[in-house]
Design an enzyme around this catalytic site. Sequence first.
Site, mmCIF file in Angstrom:
data_model
loop_
_atom_site.group_PDB
_atom_site.id
_atom_site.type_symbol
_atom_site.label_atom_id
_atom_site.label_comp_id
_atom_site.label_asym_id
_atom_site.label_seq_id
_atom_site.Cartn_x
_atom_site.Cartn_y
_atom_site.Cartn_z
ATOM 1 C CB CYS A 20 -4.191 14.049 2.027
ATOM 2 S SG CYS A 20 -5.519 13.938 0.809
ATOM 3 C CB CYS A 79 -11.586 12.423 4.422
ATOM 4 S SG CYS A 79 -11.593 12.470 2.623
ATOM 5 C CB CYS A 102 -0.881 -0.061 1.240
ATOM 6 S SG CYS A 102 -1.910 1.391 1.424
HETATM 7 FE FE1 SF4 Z 1 -6.914 12.342 1.595
HETATM 8 FE FE2 SF4 Z 1 -9.433 11.773 2.202
HETATM 9 FE FE3 SF4 Z 1 -7.920 9.937 0.939
HETATM 10 FE FE4 SF4 Z 1 -7.449 10.620 3.520
HETATM 11 S S1 SF4 Z 1 -9.275 9.577 2.712
HETATM 12 S S2 SF4 Z 1 -5.943 10.348 1.918
HETATM 13 S S3 SF4 Z 1 -7.937 12.834 3.511
HETATM 14 S S4 SF4 Z 1 -8.583 11.950 0.152
#
Ligand code: SF4
Length: 368
Positions: A131, A135, A124
């Site tokens: 990021c 989220c 992974c």
């Molecule tokens: Fe980015 Fe959302 Fe994916 Fe986490 S889940 S890596 S915050 S896009």
Amino acid sequence: MTTVAAPLDSLVPKPAIKSLTLDELARHFADQGEPAYRAKQVAVWLYRKRVDSFDAMTDLSAAIRARLAEEFSFVRPEVVRVLGSKDTTRKYLFRLADGNLIESVFIPASPALYGAASDRRTACVSTQVGCAYGCKFCASGLDGFTRNLEPGEIVDQLLAIEAASGETIDNIVFMGMGEPLANLTNLLRAIRIINAPWGLEIGARHITISTSGLAPQIRQLATEPTQFRLAISLHGATDEVRSQIMPVNRKYNLATLLAACADYVAQKKRLMFEYILIAGVNDTDEQAHALARHAARLSAKINLIPYNMVEGLAWSRPSRNRQESFLRILREHGAVATLRREKGHDIDAACGQLRLQTKLRERQPVIL
Ligand code: SF4
Ligand code: SAH
């Protein structure tokens, strides 16, 4: 006092040698009046013999090696921490050349992940430092976005895991830190190197890209000739629920995202939905019915994943009963759905967490 400015080209970072495709290497040699097979020689040193310097490429002359070193950088991520042990999931925290931290996970004999057979050795991999998509449930987004990874830094995670574990990776999921489709050019270049017979030779069907739903890039991928797999992180089957946990849904709402998915599927490509189950947020019967309807329209498989707790966040996974009821509803609609049932170890936790813990620890004042 006079100051001498550094020459301009010394300020421009050199491209990493592992960011280049074979054609680009051949062009580099052609520009210097060297035969094209020199490129193949370099690729053999990089991806078969796995050397870690230009100097080790002993069938190239010293002059050629010196020119390569002048034009390209040759770096390797440093392993900062490893969690897990042989035969279990292992998490690697890497420090990049500029000091940034990223993490990757190695899952030997993975339990039938993302449509791959259960005997696969899965890595992974991260595509960004941090990021930008934030989220609400995810550790990777907590500390914001720092930068995109270079193609060579994506490839290097695989080389470093293989070197550290002595195992051969044969399945890749881009589900580490970052939003792969926000770094699409570098991602596709890395995939080309990973997929190539002169590179890591991993079949495109064993490469899965996961996205939080960047609709324009999904359309772009629809026209890509390489047949990798695509996973959409849905996590909410209505705008109301999805927007609550995924800010990206305010930019590309469900109708927009699903329309892009329909365009993707119209190109005779298949996709799957990932749906993490979070207690009291997205695990109601209504969400299950709506999710099954979306999946049916796109002939998409559904992977249900019980939420992994993140330090400092209040979300949790629903009871086992609730998880099974959600799955039952999907199946009653005729959906092809799986529920990840294996016991969650600490290190099974989603990517981003190890880096977060390490950064938090580094920030603590040292008391002597
Ligand atoms: Fe980015 Fe959302 Fe994916 Fe986490 S889940 S890596 S915050 S896009
Ligand atoms: N940015 C991409 C890929 C990286 S995240 C994306 O969002 O798809 C990979 C997967 O891990 C996504 O489905 C994401 O929602 C999920 N994930 C993030 N945090 C998680 C957690 N704490 N528990 C379970 N899955 C999580």
